[in-house]
Design a protein around this motif. Structure first.
Motif, mmCIF file in Angstrom:
data_model
loop_
_atom_site.group_PDB
_atom_site.id
_atom_site.type_symbol
_atom_site.label_atom_id
_atom_site.label_comp_id
_atom_site.label_asym_id
_atom_site.label_seq_id
_atom_site.Cartn_x
_atom_site.Cartn_y
_atom_site.Cartn_z
ATOM 1 N N LEU A 1 43.975 12.269 114.788
ATOM 2 C CA LEU A 1 43.930 13.719 114.645
ATOM 3 C C LEU A 1 43.396 14.355 115.926
ATOM 4 N N ASP A 2 43.952 15.521 116.280
ATOM 5 C CA ASP A 2 43.417 16.242 117.433
ATOM 6 C C ASP A 2 42.225 17.085 116.974
ATOM 7 N N ALA A 3 41.608 17.804 117.886
ATOM 8 C CA ALA A 3 40.385 18.558 117.578
ATOM 9 C C ALA A 3 40.616 19.601 116.485
ATOM 10 N N ALA A 4 41.723 20.314 116.534
ATOM 11 C CA ALA A 4 42.013 21.340 115.526
ATOM 12 C C ALA A 4 42.222 20.712 114.152
ATOM 13 N N GLU A 5 42.916 19.583 114.111
ATOM 14 C CA GLU A 5 43.151 18.896 112.842
ATOM 15 C C GLU A 5 41.849 18.353 112.267
ATOM 16 N N ARG A 6 41.004 17.775 113.139
ATOM 17 C CA ARG A 6 39.705 17.280 112.667
ATOM 18 C C ARG A 6 38.850 18.420 112.122
ATOM 19 N N ALA B 1 39.952 21.200 110.752
ATOM 20 C CA ALA B 1 40.516 21.590 109.461
ATOM 21 C C ALA B 1 40.116 20.599 108.372
ATOM 22 N N VAL B 2 40.171 19.315 108.663
ATOM 23 C CA VAL B 2 39.771 18.296 107.690
ATOM 24 C C VAL B 2 38.298 18.458 107.333
ATOM 25 N N THR B 3 37.466 18.748 108.329
ATOM 26 C CA THR B 3 36.040 18.972 108.080
ATOM 27 C C THR B 3 35.838 20.130 107.099
ATOM 28 N N LEU B 4 36.599 21.192 107.270
ATOM 29 C CA LEU B 4 36.512 22.329 106.347
ATOM 30 C C LEU B 4 36.982 21.939 104.941
ATOM 31 N N PHE B 5 38.049 21.145 104.862
ATOM 32 C CA PHE B 5 38.540 20.687 103.560
ATOM 33 C C PHE B 5 37.495 19.841 102.849
ATOM 34 N N VAL B 6 36.835 18.961 103.585
ATOM 35 C CA VAL B 6 35.786 18.113 103.005
ATOM 36 C C VAL B 6 34.621 18.984 102.546
ATOM 37 N N ALA B 7 34.207 19.916 103.395
ATOM 38 C CA ALA B 7 33.076 20.792 103.066
ATOM 39 C C ALA B 7 33.337 21.629 101.823
ATOM 40 N N SER B 8 34.600 21.999 101.608
ATOM 41 C CA SER B 8 34.932 22.822 100.443
ATOM 42 C C SER B 8 35.260 21.983 99.211
ATOM 43 N N ARG C 1 45.436 10.379 109.392
ATOM 44 C CA ARG C 1 46.116 10.287 110.679
ATOM 45 C C ARG C 1 47.168 11.378 110.742
ATOM 46 N N ALA C 2 47.506 11.807 111.938
ATOM 47 C CA ALA C 2 48.604 12.748 112.148
ATOM 48 C C ALA C 2 49.903 11.949 112.172
ATOM 49 N N ARG C 3 50.998 12.623 111.906
ATOM 50 C CA ARG C 3 52.291 11.935 111.920
ATOM 51 C C ARG C 3 53.248 12.643 112.866
ATOM 52 N N ARG C 4 53.788 11.897 113.800
ATOM 53 C CA ARG C 4 54.771 12.434 114.740
ATOM 54 C C ARG C 4 56.125 12.491 114.046
ATOM 55 N N GLU C 5 56.760 13.624 114.138
ATOM 56 C CA GLU C 5 58.104 13.748 113.570
ATOM 57 C C GLU C 5 59.078 12.960 114.434
#
Length: 75
Positions: free
Chosen positions: A36-41, A43-50, A62-66
């Motif tokens: 995950l890049d910084a923005a994705e990490r 966002a995940v942190t916010l999802f966990v916190a909520s 993990r991120a997935r490349r199209e």
């Protein structure tokens, strides 16, 4: 060699049966998972916190490349 072009925009069941479509399985690219890049990490942190994502599950995300350029999956 036979070339097959799959175009989701002309699919007769577009947006109705995308979840059952075999195209995603056919286009799966080995090694397409990325860290995950910084923005994705963030966002995940916010999802966990909520409470939307369990902390244990977030560890392995993990991120997935199209596997295609210029095309977009629908559904």
């Amino acid at each position: 060699m036979i070339t097959v072009i799959i175009d989701c925009t002309t699919c007769p069941v577009r947006e109705l049966h995308c979840g059952d479509c075999m195209v995603a399985a056919l286009l799966e690219v080995p090694g397409a998972e990325l860290p995950l890049d910084a923005a994705e990490r963030s966002a995940v942190t916010l999802f966990v916190a909520s409470g939307l994502v369990a902390a244990d599950d977030a560890v392995g995300l993990r991120a997935r490349r199209e596997p295609w350029d210029g095309a977009r999956a629908v559904g």
